[in-house]
Structures are given as C-alpha cells and as structure tokens.
Design an enzyme around this catalytic site. Structure first.
Site, PDB file in Angstrom:
ATOM      1  N   GLY B  13       0.900  -1.329  -0.052  1.00  0.00           N
ATOM      2  CA  GLY B  13      -0.213  -0.026  -0.139  1.00  0.00           C
ATOM      3  C   GLY B  13       0.838   1.403   0.004  1.00  0.00           C
ATOM      4  CG  ASP B  14       0.923   3.477   2.638  1.00  0.00           C
ATOM      5  OD1 ASP B  14      -0.031   4.461   2.780  1.00  0.00           O
ATOM      6  OD2 ASP B  14       1.077   2.503   3.374  1.00  0.00           O
ATOM      7  N   GLY B  16       1.180   5.345  -3.918  1.00  0.00           N
ATOM      8  CA  GLY B  16       0.763   6.445  -4.805  1.00  0.00           C
ATOM      9  C   GLY B  16      -0.176   6.286  -5.844  1.00  0.00           C
ATOM     10  N   GLY B  18      -3.387   6.938  -5.739  1.00  0.00           N
ATOM     11  CA  GLY B  18      -4.376   7.915  -5.903  1.00  0.00           C
ATOM     12  C   GLY B  18      -3.815   9.017  -7.097  1.00  0.00           C
ATOM     13  CB  ALA B  42      -8.543   3.724   0.637  1.00  0.00           C
ATOM     14  CG  HIS B  44      -5.981   5.919  -2.452  1.00  0.00           C
ATOM     15  ND1 HIS B  44      -6.742   5.449  -3.442  1.00  0.00           N
ATOM     16  CD2 HIS B  44      -5.292   5.094  -1.353  1.00  0.00           C
ATOM     17  CE1 HIS B  44      -6.897   3.853  -2.992  1.00  0.00           C
ATOM     18  NE2 HIS B  44      -5.723   4.000  -1.898  1.00  0.00           N
ATOM     19  CD  GLN B 241      -6.696  -2.365   2.701  1.00  0.00           C
ATOM     20  OE1 GLN B 241      -7.334  -3.159   1.955  1.00  0.00           O
ATOM     21  NE2 GLN B 241      -6.608  -2.526   3.717  1.00  0.00           N
ATOM     22  CB  THR B 256      -6.453  -5.829   4.252  1.00  0.00           C
ATOM     23  OG1 THR B 256      -7.743  -5.076   4.507  1.00  0.00           O
ATOM     24  CG2 THR B 256      -6.191  -6.377   2.813  1.00  0.00           C
ATOM     25  NE  ARG B 322       7.405  -1.946  10.280  1.00  0.00           N
ATOM     26  CZ  ARG B 322       7.130  -3.252  10.212  1.00  0.00           C
ATOM     27  NH1 ARG B 322       5.770  -3.595   9.821  1.00  0.00           N
ATOM     28  NH2 ARG B 322       7.945  -3.998  10.050  1.00  0.00           N
ATOM     29  CG  ASP B 350      10.582  12.535  -6.139  1.00  0.00           C
ATOM     30  OD1 ASP B 350      10.026  11.352  -6.371  1.00  0.00           O
ATOM     31  OD2 ASP B 350      10.212  13.222  -5.095  1.00  0.00           O
TER      32      ASP B 350
END
Lengths: 337, 453
Positions: B13-14, B16, B18, B42, B44, B241, B256, B322, B350
């Site tokens: 997850g996380d 990007g 969105g 969620a 996003h 997720q 999940t 983390r 980046d």
C-alpha cells in the site's frame, strides 16, 4: 492506504445534521391520526411560495432547475391516490416510491432526474386533498414521501380530485428542462378511480392560495399541462375498481393510450422507469423490459403495462395528421421531422 | 480501444495509486472511478496542479476532474458516516456536491458505528498484538457478515430506516454480548469510553438508523447491472491497499479483509460485458513502505531519513509508517499472485536522486536450510517465493510470514532510476509511467522507444 482520514469528525457532522433537521418524520401520518401532529406537513403544502433566491420569488410554484452537477435536469412528478378505495396500496406506494430515483437512474439510464412526490385525495371529503413536495435531485424526496398523510377517506363516488394534479403541473411548476431545452417533464398520477370534471375557483383558492379566473374543466387542464408535461395515469388493477368500464373509458377518453393499467402496484417504480425509458429511447416494450433486466412475473407485468403505450405511440400521432416532433439531444428547441 | 484501466498496488500500500488514478482520469477521458476492494480506510493522496490536496478515502481519486463519477462496487465496504466530512472537505476545495457523482452497488456491505466499536475494543483487548488494523471496523463488518448474515446491512437497506433500526439493534446486542462486561466509567481512554457509551445507549440505534438513512438520501443506490451503463464512458478501477496485504496472498495474519489483486475488478468487468481493452497497471514506489505491524525484510531507518512523508503519519490503530529498500523478491511474488500487471507505474522516482539506492534481489538462505515449500533456493540464496496451490491455504501464508520475519536480504546497488527500472522490468513488466511527485503534472509517460532501449 491506512488511516481513516475522515472518521474522527464523522459523528460530529452527523450530529449537526441531526440538530438541523431534528427528528425524522417516518410516521407523520401516524402522528396526525393520533393527534400528536396537526395539519399538512410544511414540506408538502401546495401554498408554499418560491424563496427569495428564485427569479419567481413569492409565486406559488415548484421549480426544477439545472445545476453544475445535474446540467440536464429531467423533472418527474409522481402523485398517488391516498383515498379509501385504494386499501393498503398507498402504504405500498409510499414504501416503493422510495427507490424511484435509483430505479430511474439505473434502469432508464437518466442521469439528472429530479423527482417530486405528492398525494391526491378528494376535495369533497378530505382535509388535505392535495399534498405536494419539491423537486429533488437526490433521494431527499423520501423524507417528503414519508410525511404524506394517508387520510383514507373518499366519498364512494368513484371520483377523486386528480384534476388538481393537472392544475398544479400547468400553473404551479417551472422547469429548466422546458425553459432551456424545450424538453417536457413526466407527470404520473396513480389511482383506481376517475377524475372530478372540474376544478373550481374555490378549490384553487383553498388549495393553492391563489385566485383563479373561472372554474376549469379537467379536459382544459390536461391540455394546458400537456404543453410542458408528458402525462400518464397509472391505473391500479389491484385497487377498488379493477373492472369498472366507466372509469377506464373516461380515462381513455382523456389520455388515450397514456391510461396505463398496472397489475401490481408494488412494481410502480419499474413501470414509471420503463415508460420514461421507452419515450426517451424510442425502443419497443420488449426491448425496454429486456434492457431493464426484468424477468419472470415482474417482467411480464411491466411489459403488459408498457405494450399499449408502445404500440400506439407513433402510429396514433401519424394517423391524427399531426407532425411528430423530435427534440435534438443537446437542447436547442424543437426540430421537425 | 482501452475501455478500462485497473490500478493496483504491488506492495504493502501507500505507493501513490491515488495520484496515478488522478493522472489517468485527466488523460484518458474515463468518466467513472470504480472502487473494488477495501473501504473507508483507504487514504489516497492527490494534489492538484494548483496545489489543492485531498486524501481520498471513499470518493474516487479522479474526483478533482470535473464530471468524473465514483462507483462503489459490491466488493467495497461503505462507511456512510465517513462520506460526510470527506464530501465537506472536497466541497471546501471547490468540488461542489460530490454526492451527486456517487453511486453505490445495492449489495455493498455497510460499516456501522457498532462495527467500529467492536473493532476498537477488540484491538484494545489484544494489547501489544496489534496487527495493523485501521480501527475503521472493516474487518469487523466482514467477519460479522459471514458469522451473522442476518445482521449485515447492505446498501439496499439504507433506503428503509425500519430495516436499518432492526439490524442495528441486532448488531448492538452482539457487541454487548461480547464486550458488555466493561463499563464506560471504568475506561480511562476517552476513545474507548466513547465506544462503551455507544453500546450502552439503547436509543442510539434509532439515531444511527436515521443518520444512515439520511446520509444515503444523497447518493444513488443501484443494481450491479448499472456498471454496464457506466462502462460506456470508460472506467478506472482504483485498488485500495496492496497485493502484499491481500486476504489470501498476504502474510497471514498481517493482512486485510479484502482481495487486493486485479481479481475483483476483472470479475466486475466480465459482468459488465467488457472483455477487451483492459490495461492492468501495477504501481510501485522506488523504495518499500509499510503501515503497521507485519513482516518487512528490507526495513531500514536510513530510507526514512532520506525521504519526506508529508501525508502518511502514525495511525492510532495501525502503528507507525515504516520504510525500507526496494524488494524485488516481494515484487516478483506480488506480480505472480496478482495475476500479473501488464505495465508498471513507478512512483517517487525523485527519491532515486536523494537516496543511496539499493534493492533487495534475494534473501540469504538460513543456515539450517529452508522449507522447500517457501521458495526456490540456488547458490545459497532464495530469489522467489512460491505461490501456494490452494487459495484458502492460510497455513502456507503463515509459513511465509515466519520466514520473512527473519529473512536477511541480499542487496544489489543501483546507480540511478534507469538502473532501478531495469531491475523492475526484468522481474515484472514494462515501466510505462514515471511519477516524480503528487501532481498529475509530475507524471511522465515513458516512450516505447526508451522501453525498447
């Protein structure tokens, strides 16, 4: 992922919503009967005037307006008979009509539908013979639906004040659909009896709070309302007078094929969505019922209601020698073919 | 012609997603974002070119694009309460009445305050054994819907306050049975005390029923067949997720309650009659991240010290955010079990310029040898994990979890972003989209020419 970013404030927001609108009106009809509430619910009073923000401020008019989110609003009026001969049907309709918006959006594919609900009684015997809400773009009409008082009177003369619906549509509505795009809205009344022949000056004053010049016949009111509305009467075959020829003939005289027999009142939303879909798409009843994913007994019942309308729609117009009209999809008035 | 894009996170997850969905909404002309897993947990994040920021939870991440609709499919868990503040925030950012652009499948499961109360009280009772729950009642609602189907509220029920009140009363009774022994007064923690008060208050049932009914008045509740109507103007499927948190393929029990692969989206497309023109896009970050507890072989504080994280904080219920090094072993596993992305969108490119980059290419085999069911070992290292034969075999996933919790990665140094992309493409699929930041204008399409080279 991960967080519940919008959770912490959710209860507070809901609580403030509650504070704004106070207790729900699920059982307004019950409250009136038990005496704990009195009079027509404020949201359903036909005498309500347009607010200060409206160009028609101060006039007795219900408005269906376009918005950024609903740029092509299509108004639909659904009014049902709440008199005694209907038995339990008003309760069925009150429950079923709750999903009218969802069914029209999903089954007829009309995105920007706006719904106004109301109830028709009998000016001769009812305290509240005409209750009418506002045009809503979302399900908030449900709240008005639940506030309708089901009086259950009626004088046994096989006549109700349906003509008030036509007076209302002709004189007390304003729609962007018509004003901006030359597009008619839909008016559905539901019941099991015939209309009283006239709406009197006295009735107009009592119900709408305005002065009419003269008594007006139901024929004249229908003709005026039809200028801006596609008018249907849905006849409840499970009501009090399923086989009364005089009632059926009277309606056919007034509305022709748009007198629609509904075998099962619980399918009211599907019948309404089907009729709108049929008129908007020019498809036949078979295709409409198929499109809507209706099968089995409900599919047959809806098709039975739709077939007469579909069969006679175009030929009748042609046979009478008038020119069928077709609106361009993106507004711009009327185009002849 | 492409009729549908499916965006799935190939990590924890996380990554990007969105921002990728926002970019696709702006560039493909698709008119509807479909959510096909997870729920309101969620988060996003999308930033518009003019600097407006919103964390999308239930509304689709394409909402900033005028006219783009959100459809919540039956695989999504609906949290009506959480819709209200989210819509209010969007309205403050100039996205008028987003409810007017929302439709919900009539079969979607509804999360109620009683599920949240159960979730939070249970997590609290579990104490140190947190497994990364968001405290949003998602798992609670799923478990209850299986164990007590008659108490489950579906979106269709939101049109009937009487049915709502009846089912909510049953839910309340269940939770009191389970947690009723504690009194709110005995609980010092204000959040938990609030949960106890909710359970204690019998009149809350009618209030919650009325709230849910009233909130639901503002959106459409539609049958599954409606997706076929929406499909005519292009669909964007927004996954929540990540594949490595999948209920069946994630590392049990740190998973999940949701299928996070392409599967649900493909099932919905099949029902809607869309059989061709489907692009499956896997999203990965240039380094690894994970919210909450659970195995994370490449975790390294060094990564965090080199990368900013403006939108991911420490959640009360799910623990810290983390970070670690890019993990090709887990990426290969995600690509295999998810059914395979057709192309990859690489985000946070980046970071490749600020980070002394390295990627995990394998794990060192432990001294005592390794269970052959875990993966393939050659020359003393394990390069890929096995996909289990039976979907519902959670014992196999527990073995993976145990292995990963002690796994020692073997790293290869990468010189720059291009080097990282080569590693990714060798393990998965062509990298077609590069994201240098949260805005649609920070995305770069990689030309086919550069892919060929």
């Amino acid at each position: 992922m991960g967080g519940g970013s919008w959770d912490s404030r959710a209860y507070d927001d809901a609580a403030s919503q509650r504070a704004a609108s106070n207790t729900p009106a699920f059982d307004y009809s019950q409250k009136v009967k038990s005496g704990s509430a009195r009079g027509i619910h404020a949201s359903l009073d036909p005498r309500t005037v347009a607010g200060a923000a409206s160009p028609l401020a101060g006039q007795v008019v219900r408005e269906s307006r376009d918005s950024a989110d609903h740029p092509e609003s299509l108004p639909v009026i659904a009014l049902f008979d709440v008199t005694g001969s209907m038995g339990r049907i008003p309760q069925v309709l009150q429950t079923k009509l709750t999903s009218l918006m969802d069914v029209i959006v999903a089954k007829a594919g009309i995105k920007d539908v706006q719904i106004l609900v109301g109830a028709i009684g009998d000016t001769h015997s009812d305290d509240y013979p005409f209750q009418v809400g506002q045009f809503e773009s979302d399900n908030r009409f449900d709240e008005q639906l639940r506030s309708i008082i089901l009086e259950g009177n009626g004088g046994g003369q096989k006549k109700e004040s349906y003509a008030l619906a036509y007076r209302f549509a002709a004189d007390h509505t304003a729609t962007d659909a018509w004003d901006k795009r030359g597009k008619k809205g839909y008016l559905f009344s539901m019941g099991d009896e015939g209309p009283w022949p006239t709406v009197t000056v006295e009735e107009v004053e009592r119900i709408f709070g305005v002065k009419a010049e003269a008594d007006e016949s139901v024929e004249s009111l229908i003709a005026r309302a039809q200028e801006r509305w596609e008018i249907f009467h849905l006849f409840s075959m499970d009501g009090g007078y399923p086989n009364d020829r005089a009632i059926a003939e009277r309606w056919q005289e007034l509305l022709g094929e748009r007198f629609v027999k509904v075998e099962d009142s619980s399918l009211i939303c599907e019948v309404i969505a089907g009729l709108i879909h049929m008129l908007e798409s020019s498809l036949d009843a078979d295709r409409v019922v198929h499109d809507m994913g209706l099968k089995g007994a409900s599919g047959t019942a809806v098709k039975n209601a739709l077939v007469p309308v579909g069969n006679t729609r175009l030929p009748k117009t042609v046979a009478h020698g008038s020119v069928p009209t077709q609106r361009t999809p993106k507004g711009g008035g009327i185009e002849r073919i | 012609m492409t009729q549908a894009h499916i965006v799935v996170d190939l990590g924890f997850g996380d990554s990007g997603k969105g921002t990728i969905v926002d970019y696709l909404a702006r560039t493909t002309g698709a008119q509807t974002v479909v959510r096909f897993n997870g729920g309101a947990q969620a988060a996003h994040n999308v930033v518009t070119p003019d600097g407006r920021h919103h964390t999308f939870a239930q509304f689709g991440s394409g909402t900033f694009v005028p006219g783009v609709h959100t459809h919540l499919s039956r695989f999504m868990l609906l949290d009506p309460y959480a819709l209200v503040p989210e819509a209010a925030h969007l309205a403050a950012l100039g996205c008028g009445n987003v409810f007017a652009r929302l439709s919900v499948d009539a079969d979607a499961l509804v999360v109620t305050p009683y599920h949240k109360a159960g979730n939070r009280l249970r997590e609290h009772a579990r104490g140190s054994g947190l497994h990364g729950s968001c405290g949003m009642g998602i798992g609670e609602a799923m478990v209850d819907s299986i164990a007590f189907p008659n108490t489950a509220i579906r979106a269709r029920d939101l049109r009937d306050p009487a049915v709502l009140a009846q089912k909510l009363a049953l839910q309340r009774a269940r939770k009191i049975d389970e947690f009723g022994a504690t009194h709110a007064d005995d609980v010092l923690d204000p959040v938990l005390a609030a949960q106890m008060r909710l359970l204690a208050d019998a009149s809350a049932v009618d209030r919650v029923a009325c709230d849910l009914w009233r909130i639901a008045q503002r959106f459409r509740i539609v049958p599954a067949s409606y997706l076929a109507v929406l499909a005519r103007s292009g669909l964007l499927f927004e996954g929540a997720q990540g594949v490595l948190l999948d209920e069946w393929y994630g590392f049990h029990p740190y998973t999940t309650w949701s299928t996070t692969t392409f599967e649900n989206a493909l099932a919905l497309l099949a029902e809607a009659g869309v059989r061709s023109g489907i692009r499956k896009i896997g999203v990965v970050r240039s380094y690894a991240t994970r919210h909450g507890a659970g195995p994370f072989p490449t975790q390294d504080a060094l990564v965090g010290s080199h990368t900013a994280e403006p939108h991911n904080g420490t959640g009360r219920w799910q623990g810290a955010f983390r970070k670690g090094w890019f993990d090709l072993v887990l990426l290969r596993y995600a690509q295999q079990v998810s059914g395979g992305a057709d192309e990859i969108a690489l985000t946070h490119v980046d970071a490749a310029t600020t980070l002394p980059l390295k990627v995990a290419v394998a794990y060192r085999a432990p001294a005592g040898g390794i269970n052959p069911r875990i993966g393939i070992v050659a020359d003393g290292v394990l390069t890929s994990l096995h996909q289990k034969a039976l979907l519902t075999d959670l014992a196999a996933q527990e073995r993976l979890t145990a292995f990963l919790q002690t796994a020692r990665p073997v790293y290869a140094h990468v010189t720059d972003a291009a080097d990282l992309i080569r590693h990714i493409e060798q393990s998965t699929a062509p990298v077609t989209l590069l994201s240098h930041g949260p805005k649609a204008t920070d995305k770069r399409l990689r030309s086919l020419l550069s892919i060929a080279a």
